[in-house]
Design a protein around this motif. Structure first.
Motif, mmCIF file in Angstrom:
data_model
loop_
_atom_site.group_PDB
_atom_site.id
_atom_site.type_symbol
_atom_site.label_atom_id
_atom_site.label_comp_id
_atom_site.label_asym_id
_atom_site.label_seq_id
_atom_site.Cartn_x
_atom_site.Cartn_y
_atom_site.Cartn_z
ATOM 1 N N ILE C 8 0.790 -1.060 0.133
ATOM 2 C CA ILE C 8 0.016 0.025 -0.201
ATOM 3 C C ILE C 8 0.818 1.348 -0.021
ATOM 4 C CG2 ILE C 8 -1.693 1.404 1.146
ATOM 5 C CD1 ILE C 8 -2.660 -1.465 2.345
ATOM 6 N N GLY C 9 0.548 2.101 -0.774
ATOM 7 C CA GLY C 9 1.283 3.361 -0.936
ATOM 8 C C GLY C 9 2.630 3.450 -1.671
ATOM 9 N N GLN C 10 2.974 1.978 -2.256
ATOM 10 C CA GLN C 10 4.175 1.610 -2.820
ATOM 11 C C GLN C 10 3.782 1.561 -4.560
ATOM 12 O OE1 GLN C 10 6.949 1.603 -1.231
ATOM 13 N NE2 GLN C 10 5.594 1.867 0.567
ATOM 14 N N LYS C 11 4.745 1.858 -5.265
ATOM 15 C CA LYS C 11 4.563 1.818 -6.770
ATOM 16 C C LYS C 11 4.503 0.396 -7.222
ATOM 17 C CE LYS C 11 5.929 4.284 -10.954
ATOM 18 N NZ LYS C 11 7.059 5.284 -11.298
ATOM 19 N N VAL C 12 3.346 -0.029 -7.725
ATOM 20 C CA VAL C 12 3.430 -1.647 -7.958
ATOM 21 C C VAL C 12 2.777 -1.566 -9.611
ATOM 22 C CG1 VAL C 12 3.005 -2.717 -5.707
ATOM 23 C CG2 VAL C 12 0.959 -1.941 -7.094
ATOM 24 N N ARG C 13 3.107 -2.624 -10.141
ATOM 25 C CA ARG C 13 2.682 -2.771 -11.744
ATOM 26 C C ARG C 13 1.056 -3.217 -11.557
ATOM 27 N NH1 ARG C 13 6.209 -3.347 -16.291
ATOM 28 N NH2 ARG C 13 8.292 -2.785 -15.206
ATOM 29 N N ARG C 14 0.129 -2.535 -12.349
ATOM 30 C CA ARG C 14 -1.094 -2.863 -12.450
ATOM 31 C C ARG C 14 -1.144 -4.490 -12.958
ATOM 32 N NH1 ARG C 14 -5.407 0.478 -13.459
ATOM 33 N NH2 ARG C 14 -5.729 -0.486 -15.330
ATOM 34 N N THR C 15 -1.956 -5.230 -12.150
ATOM 35 C CA THR C 15 -2.305 -6.474 -12.481
ATOM 36 C C THR C 15 -3.174 -6.723 -13.877
ATOM 37 O OG1 THR C 15 -3.660 -6.729 -10.885
ATOM 38 C CG2 THR C 15 -1.752 -7.826 -10.546
ATOM 39 N N GLU C 16 -4.099 -5.725 -14.078
ATOM 40 C CA GLU C 16 -4.884 -5.584 -15.064
ATOM 41 C C GLU C 16 -4.183 -5.611 -16.402
ATOM 42 O OE1 GLU C 16 -5.182 -3.829 -12.531
ATOM 43 O OE2 GLU C 16 -7.249 -3.561 -11.859
ATOM 44 N N ASP C 17 -3.299 -4.837 -16.430
ATOM 45 C CA ASP C 17 -2.652 -4.258 -17.648
ATOM 46 C C ASP C 17 -2.175 -5.158 -18.767
ATOM 47 O OD1 ASP C 17 -3.371 -1.662 -16.725
ATOM 48 O OD2 ASP C 17 -1.499 -0.909 -16.447
ATOM 49 N N PRO C 18 -1.450 -6.100 -18.266
ATOM 50 C CA PRO C 18 -0.693 -7.231 -19.402
ATOM 51 C C PRO C 18 -2.049 -7.569 -20.319
ATOM 52 C CG PRO C 18 0.234 -7.580 -17.134
ATOM 53 C CD PRO C 18 -0.800 -6.590 -16.927
ATOM 54 N N GLU C 499 -8.820 -1.799 -9.220
ATOM 55 C CA GLU C 499 -9.038 -2.195 -8.114
ATOM 56 C C GLU C 499 -8.467 -3.841 -8.023
ATOM 57 O OE1 GLU C 499 -11.763 -0.316 -8.691
ATOM 58 O OE2 GLU C 499 -11.690 1.089 -6.816
ATOM 59 N N GLU C 500 -8.415 -4.386 -9.005
ATOM 60 C CA GLU C 500 -7.649 -5.744 -9.217
ATOM 61 C C GLU C 500 -6.392 -5.494 -8.435
ATOM 62 O OE1 GLU C 500 -7.997 -8.068 -12.686
ATOM 63 O OE2 GLU C 500 -9.850 -7.251 -13.066
ATOM 64 N N THR C 501 -5.645 -4.550 -8.892
ATOM 65 C CA THR C 501 -4.402 -4.282 -8.045
ATOM 66 C C THR C 501 -4.453 -3.659 -6.617
ATOM 67 O OG1 THR C 501 -3.934 -3.623 -10.412
ATOM 68 C CG2 THR C 501 -2.271 -2.873 -8.609
ATOM 69 N N SER C 502 -5.245 -2.657 -6.422
ATOM 70 C CA SER C 502 -5.406 -2.033 -5.269
ATOM 71 C C SER C 502 -5.918 -2.822 -4.225
ATOM 72 C CB SER C 502 -5.728 -0.690 -5.411
ATOM 73 O OG SER C 502 -7.500 -0.655 -5.790
ATOM 74 N N ARG C 538 -16.223 5.329 -5.104
ATOM 75 C CA ARG C 538 -16.677 4.572 -3.711
ATOM 76 C C ARG C 538 -15.876 3.279 -3.957
ATOM 77 N NH1 ARG C 538 -20.653 0.740 -3.961
ATOM 78 N NH2 ARG C 538 -21.420 1.667 -2.164
ATOM 79 N N GLY C 539 -15.265 2.673 -5.116
ATOM 80 C CA GLY C 539 -14.847 1.579 -5.000
ATOM 81 C C GLY C 539 -13.843 1.044 -4.037
ATOM 82 N N LEU C 540 -12.800 2.089 -3.905
ATOM 83 C CA LEU C 540 -11.896 1.951 -2.992
ATOM 84 C C LEU C 540 -12.316 2.379 -1.439
ATOM 85 C CD1 LEU C 540 -8.930 0.652 -2.502
ATOM 86 C CD2 LEU C 540 -8.185 3.117 -2.787
ATOM 87 N N ALA C 541 -12.954 3.408 -1.624
ATOM 88 C CA ALA C 541 -13.235 3.939 -0.087
ATOM 89 C C ALA C 541 -14.355 3.121 0.502
ATOM 90 C CB ALA C 541 -13.909 5.346 -0.496
ATOM 91 N N VAL C 542 -15.309 2.701 -0.204
ATOM 92 C CA VAL C 542 -16.422 1.769 0.339
ATOM 93 C C VAL C 542 -16.148 0.366 0.395
ATOM 94 C CG1 VAL C 542 -18.838 1.349 0.696
ATOM 95 C CG2 VAL C 542 -18.062 3.592 -0.161
ATOM 96 N N GLY C 543 -15.637 0.030 -1.055
ATOM 97 C CA GLY C 543 -15.441 -1.340 -1.435
ATOM 98 C C GLY C 543 -14.245 -2.033 -0.697
ATOM 99 N N GLY C 544 -13.098 -1.041 -0.771
ATOM 100 C CA GLY C 544 -11.779 -1.219 0.074
ATOM 101 C C GLY C 544 -12.178 -1.443 1.387
ATOM 102 N N ALA C 545 -13.141 -0.577 1.860
ATOM 103 C CA ALA C 545 -13.139 -0.742 3.547
ATOM 104 C C ALA C 545 -13.921 -2.092 3.739
ATOM 105 C CB ALA C 545 -14.232 0.552 4.068
ATOM 106 N N ALA C 546 -14.936 -2.570 2.903
ATOM 107 C CA ALA C 546 -15.648 -3.841 3.096
ATOM 108 C C ALA C 546 -14.561 -4.935 3.086
ATOM 109 C CB ALA C 546 -16.578 -4.080 2.184
ATOM 110 N N LEU C 547 -13.585 -4.909 2.154
ATOM 111 C CA LEU C 547 -12.601 -5.880 2.084
ATOM 112 C C LEU C 547 -11.595 -5.940 3.498
ATOM 113 C CD1 LEU C 547 -10.609 -7.730 0.457
ATOM 114 C CD2 LEU C 547 -9.545 -5.955 -0.410
#
Lengths: 287, 180, 650
Positions: C8-18, C499-502, C538-547
């Motif tokens: 979290i907060g680090q630069k990572v490659r997006r898993t969706e992109d390839p 969000e697949e990545t985050s 809302r994806g990360l803010a609400v969905g991420g909180a649920a996760l």
């Protein structure tokens, strides 16, 4: 966005293409780069029964020089013209104009002959070929015609090319002072088409204007030479007052103006005057 | 969309009028007109292959003439549709004597719809002007042919026996029969 | 809980992109089923017209055509396109999936042509002859409320869909006390959302199993399942909605459209898969539009720049019908009318009107950018009127950081904020004082240099359930598989947000597993528990909180098993880096080992439920209120910009 049905021919030479043109008459259209025709086909604003693709005919593409004449094949793309080092040296107005057409994808596919024949009132090429006093060579069944640029644009989307003829090349006499030229335009935000575009080619001698040709596109239903402005410049020293006064008359030849969501007719007239002034100034500064 | 314009026909007003109201002449002078047939008195079915440049479509529909005031005025109501879109509108023609010629003033309100209108918006005004210009130029050519025929004492068929004249008579009769 | 922020907060490659950049992802049109029939929809070319007759004969006998349907075929068989927004006395017109006797906007579906391929279907569409009788058209919302306007929905006798009032505080007193009242008429022009991938639907009904699968390019597969099931009269649990790869939405796919139910119904009739892919032209005419408000804003102020009250009187253009949230959008404008300022009294009077155009609905910010524009514009007008620096006027009216949570006269509680800080940053970045000096210097020379400033606050993380018609919670399931791999099922439906990545980052840090061991599944109603979807930031803010909550449950359960296996108290164990440590004998156990033990269930406490899975439905207590500042000026060195970062705090 699906075209209607059509038969497709890809003739290997001009004669064969003309034969097909005569055979299918009104029901056929010539296609080369397709950048004017394909959108119209996809919208079904035209559903020709036959397409004749002249894009594969050898010898209709490329830039060459015959003595003092520049010869551009009808199938030469805007991109080829935009990146031609030879033209940059001998006729930079063509390069400058080509580089402002549409976007890179359009320039890679669209051709000069196709654009001219289509005679879109907002296209860029008409201004340039008028300012360069170009000859457009047209072939028909057993005939070859030379149409002067000034006679080529007849009305909106209507050129002097008959339905059974094909533009084969554009011939331009090398300008005496190639660098003394400019093409300036106000592009439509989305398409890049000219709301107004002004091309100017000058010849200066001892500080005076010996020769000038100004081609204007976008203002009226067809592109035209701003002869009144030209006459106000020829023989005169090109100081700011002379240029301004001449540019004020740049819309004289336009009886009717285009009007659309991009600009009113009156605004287009104003743009024409302003851009004519700027184009002449730019051409002078480059001389 | 408002369309208006003026065209000078170098012919007498009577000639110009008769040409402008004869369906055979009209169908000949509208470029791309494939058929113009009387459906009922004053109403004609038209098939038109019209367009500009690459844009071309077949339009079918009706043309209706009314408010006919020979030889100076009529109103035309057009309702056509085709795959590129539809054209509906009405306009009026005033035919005015002017020296040795005739001025035709036309003014109309046209609505164009469908793909044609949504992507061809910038073209419509100029195209309609061009088509009107072509039409009147063709009428003028007919007028000249007529004049030449008269000068040479040769018969000029097309306009003189137009069945439109009967139509006009019918309409006039109908109009006068109405109680006002 | 504490965890090491490896991801979290680090630069990572997006898993969706390839898969996306290689073009090997699967959008609706990439899904090919055997025997699929293709649908082309013939749409109205008229903005308002009576349909006299439709001649289908030529189209029906055109090569490859299997069926042609019109409004008559679906009448009483397919329900109306739903509007979920509820307002008092809201007039909701019946919105048929195919026009019935009348069309009221250009692009309204009139006929559906089904053929063996889309080319044949398209050709046949040209053969349908519709006789229209044009009616008077009203496209200008201000004209639509006039007495002489033609009425679009005759059953209502008016084009007014609703009146809506919002705001609190004594507005009349505020305007009476004011030294000045500054007003401005503003238009928010209509616009067309253009997602890279247009809409598309593939419907496959299996008559034997009585099950329907609907692939749709949507932001809300779960809500769509409920609505389409109701429209088709089938059981919700026999309808499976899949949002495969979705190429952007911007709110335009936060909707239930006619085509979804229509395609489902056609598949039920023909018992074959049927597909419709929207063309770009249809995308412009027949996917919702955004904005379209015209209103007058008035601000009551003291001469020293203190804001006293704001009035906004607005006509909001609904378009021809009400789509899922159409009438709710201008109410969001009302919520945000305080901007980032202290305005003691606020009043919005909104009139929603029908026009002969495609419906408006949620588009990027949906009502809130309108509020930002009108508030910021009137602030500039006030500054001009009072001859005050627009920056100073803004500063003067900011709530101070210690005043948060800040209650607005629109009924919101801004949880946190430091507007001064973000503005100061923008001023510093753009060298504001110097810009102003250059500007006045230029004025002396007769030149005009523009400087624009805007400070704003947004309402995000939609939202507490009370604020949304179908609820505003979000769900997540975390399933640790026997091998220790982690499967996440989220109720949101990302379509480019990543969000697949985050979410994998969250799982990676909170469970101490490798990001690559995490699979995030979304957008399939048969696999994922019910959810709300992706919109309104809302994806990360609400969905991420649920996760995060579901992960807490997983860790708590794992801790129980870990304590049992390590023969110690739960309280003595610490979970760090994927391992429970702190047992007295220095032994430890990894989450992967726990997962295996939880599944084999050979050595578990007596009250322990085998498996390692947890679901959480998260209900947010409030929205989030990110904020920022923008400044742009043209100085001697060319364009200069400043931006104050939005600061999120929860």
């Amino acid at each position: 966005m699906i075209t209607g049905n059509f038969d497709y021919f890809a003739p290997s030479n001009v004669e064969e293409a003309i034969k097909l043109l005569n055979e299918y008459g009104d029901d056929c259209k010539i296609i080369s780069g397709g950048h004017s025709l394909v959108p119209v086909l996809k919208l079904r604003l035209a559903s020709p029964a036959v397409l004749i693709d002249i894009g594969r005919i050898k010898g209709l593409k490329g830039i060459s020089f015959e003595g003092g004449t520049i010869v551009i094949g009808t199938n030469t793309t805007h991109a080829e013209i935009a990146r031609s080092a030879e033209l940059k040296k001998h006729c930079p107005l063509l390069v400058e104009t080509a580089g402002q057409i549409g976007d890179q994808q359009v320039r890679n596919r669209g051709t000069i002959g196709g654009s001219l024949t289509h005679a879109d009132p907002a296209a860029d090429w008409p201004a340039a070929v008028l300012a360069l006093d170009a000859d457009i060579i047209v072939k028909g069944k057993g005939s070859v015609r030379t149409i002067k640029a000034t006679d080529f644009f007849v009305d909106i989307m209507t050129s002097a090319v008959k339905s059974n003829e094909i533009v084969t090349e554009i011939r331009i006499t090398k300008p005496a002072q190639p660098q003394a030229a400019a093409y300036l335009k106000v592009p439509q935000a989305a398409s890049g088409f000219a709301v107004v575009g002004v091309a100017a080619q000058l010849t200066l001698k001892d500080g005076r204007c010996e020769k000038v040709a100004i081609g204007i596109t976008g203002l009226g239903p067809k592109a035209y030479r701003a002869s009144t402005s030209e006459n106000a410049l020829i023989g005169n020293t090109l100081d700011a007052a002379t240029i301004s006064a001449a540019a004020e008359k740049a819309d004289t030849e336009a009886v009717d103006t285009m009007e659309d969501i991009h600009a009113s007719g009156e605004f287009r007239r104003n743009l024409t005057r302003v851009y004519t002034k700027r184009a002449i100034m730019a051409a002078m500064s480059r001389a | 969309m408002k369309v208006e314009g003026s065209y000078t026909i170098h012919a007498s007003r009577d000639h110009a009028w008769l040409l402008l109201i004869d369906p055979e002449v009209i169908s000949k002078c509208i470029s791309g007109c494939e058929s113009l047939e009387e459906k009922e008195p004053g109403i004609y079915n038209i098939t038109l292959k019209a367009g500009v440049g690459s844009i071309k479509g077949v339009f079918t529909g009706t043309i209706r003439l009314d408010n006919i005031n020979e030889p100076e005025h009529y109103r035309m109501i057009v309702d056509c549709k085709g795959s590129p879109g539809f054209i509906r509108g009405e306009g009026s023609l005033d035919v005015i004597e002017s020296g040795d010629g005739t001025i035709v003033n036309y003014v109309g309100d046209v609505s164009v719809g469908g793909t044609l209108a949504s992507v061809g918006q910038r073209m419509i005004q100029a195209t309609s002007k061009m088509m009107a210009g072509n039409f009147f130029a063709a009428i003028e050519a007919e007028a000249k042919a007529w004049q030449k025929a008269e000068e040479n004492n040769e018969p000029y068929k097309a306009p003189k026996h137009g069945f439109f004249r009967n139509t006009i008579r019918q309409i006039k009769n109908k109009v006068t029969a109405q109680p006002y | 809980m504490s965890f090491l922020a490896k991801y979290i907060g680090q630069k990572v490659r997006r898993t969706e992109d390839p898969r996306l950049i290689q073009g090997i992802g699967h959008y609706v049109d990439d899904i090919k089923l055997a025997d699929t029939l293709h649908v082309v929809i013939l749409r109205s070319t008229h903005a308002h017209a009576k349909i006299n007759s439709i001649d289908l004969e030529a189209a029906k006998s055109s090569p490859g055509v299997v069926a042609v349907y019109t409004g008559k075929d679906v009448e009483g068989r397919v329900g109306f396109v739903p509007c979920a927004a509820a307002l008092p006395d809201l007039k909701v017109p019946k919105y048929p999936v195919l026009a019935q006797g009348k069309v009221i906007f250009v692009g309204q579906p009139v006929a559906a042509i089904v053929a063996t391929d889309k080319y044949k279907a398209r050709d046949a569409a040209d053969l349908i002859d519709i006789d229209y009788d044009p009616l008077d058209v009203v496209t200008d919302p201000e004209a639509a409320v006039q007495a002489d306007s033609s009425v679009i929905h005759e059953e209502f006798g008016t084009n007014i869909a609703f009146h809506h009032s919002a705001g609190t505080g004594d507005i009349e007193a505020a305007f009476k006390q004011a030294d000045r009242i500054v007003s401005e008429k503003l238009y928010h022009q209509r616009l067309a959302p253009v997602a890279l991938e247009p809409r598309g639907v593939l419907a496959h009904y299996l008559p034997g199993e009585q099950q329907m699968t609907l692939w749709s390019s949507t932001q809300i597969p779960h809500l769509m399942r409920t609505q389409v099931a109701l429209m088709l009269g089938i059981n919700e649990n026999r309808l499976r909605v899949i949002a495969p790869e979705v190429g952007g939405g911007f709110g335009s796919k936060l909707n239930v459209y006619a085509e979804e139910a229509l395609l489902g119904w056609i598949s039920m009739q023909l018992k074959k898969p049927v597909k419709w892919i929207e063309s770009r032209r249809e995308n412009m005419t027949s996917t919702i539009h955004g904005r379209s408000q015209s209103g007058t804003v008035e601000m009551a102020v003291k001469n020293d720049g203190t804001l006293l009250g704001l009035k906004y009187q607005v006509i909001a253009d609904m378009g021809a019908y009400l789509q899922l949230l159409t009438p709710a959008i201008p109410t969001l404008t009302g919520l945000m009318l305080s901007g980032c300022y202290k305005i003691p009294a606020i009043s919005m009077q909104c009139t929603g009107v029908f026009t002969n155009r495609m419906s408006t609905d949620a588009y990027r910010g949906a009502g809130r950018p309108e509020a930002t524009y009108l508030v910021e514009r009137i602030m500039d007008c006030v500054a001009l009127e009072l001859k005050m620096d627009p920056v100073e006027l803004r500063r003067k009216n900011f709530p101070k950081p210690e005043e948060f949570p800040f209650a607005t006269a629109t009924g919101l509680f801004y949880d946190s904020g430091d507007y001064e800080k973000s503005l100061a940053r923008a001023l510093e970045m753009s060298d504001y004082q110097k810009l102003r000096a250059e500007q006045s210097e230029a004025r002396k020379q007769g030149r005009y240099l523009g400087i624009g400033v805007s400070t704003y606050v947004e309402i995000c993380a939609m939202g507490p359930s009370i604020a949304l018609p179908a609820g505003g919670w979000e769900s997540a399931t975390v399933r640790v598989e026997p091998t220790g791999k982690v499967t996440v099922m989220t109720g949101i439906s990302p379509h480019g947000q990543g969000e697949e990545t985050s979410f994998a980052q969250i799982v990676g840090d909170m469970l101490g597993v490798d990001m690559d061991d995490v699979l995030v599944i979304h957008g399939d109603t048969s696999i994922v528990q019910y959810g709300i979807g992706t919109f309104g930031s809302r994806g990360l803010a609400v969905g991420g909180a649920a996760l995060a909550c579901a992960l807490d449950k997983v860790v708590a359960k794992a801790r129980k098993l870990a304590a049992h296996i390590l023969q110690t108290d739960e309280s003595s164990l610490t979970f760090e880096n994927g391992r429970f440590v702190g047992a007295p004998n220095d032994s430890s156990i990894t989450i992967q080992e726990i997962a295996q033990a939880a599944h084999t269930a050979h050595n578990i406490p007596p009250d322990f439920e085998p498996g390692l899975v947890a679901t959480h439905f998260f209900e947010p207590k409030n929205f989030t209120f990110p904020f920022g500042s923008h400044l742009r000026g043209r100085g001697r060195q060319g364009d200069r910009r400043g931006q104050g970062a939005s600061i999120y705090r929860r």
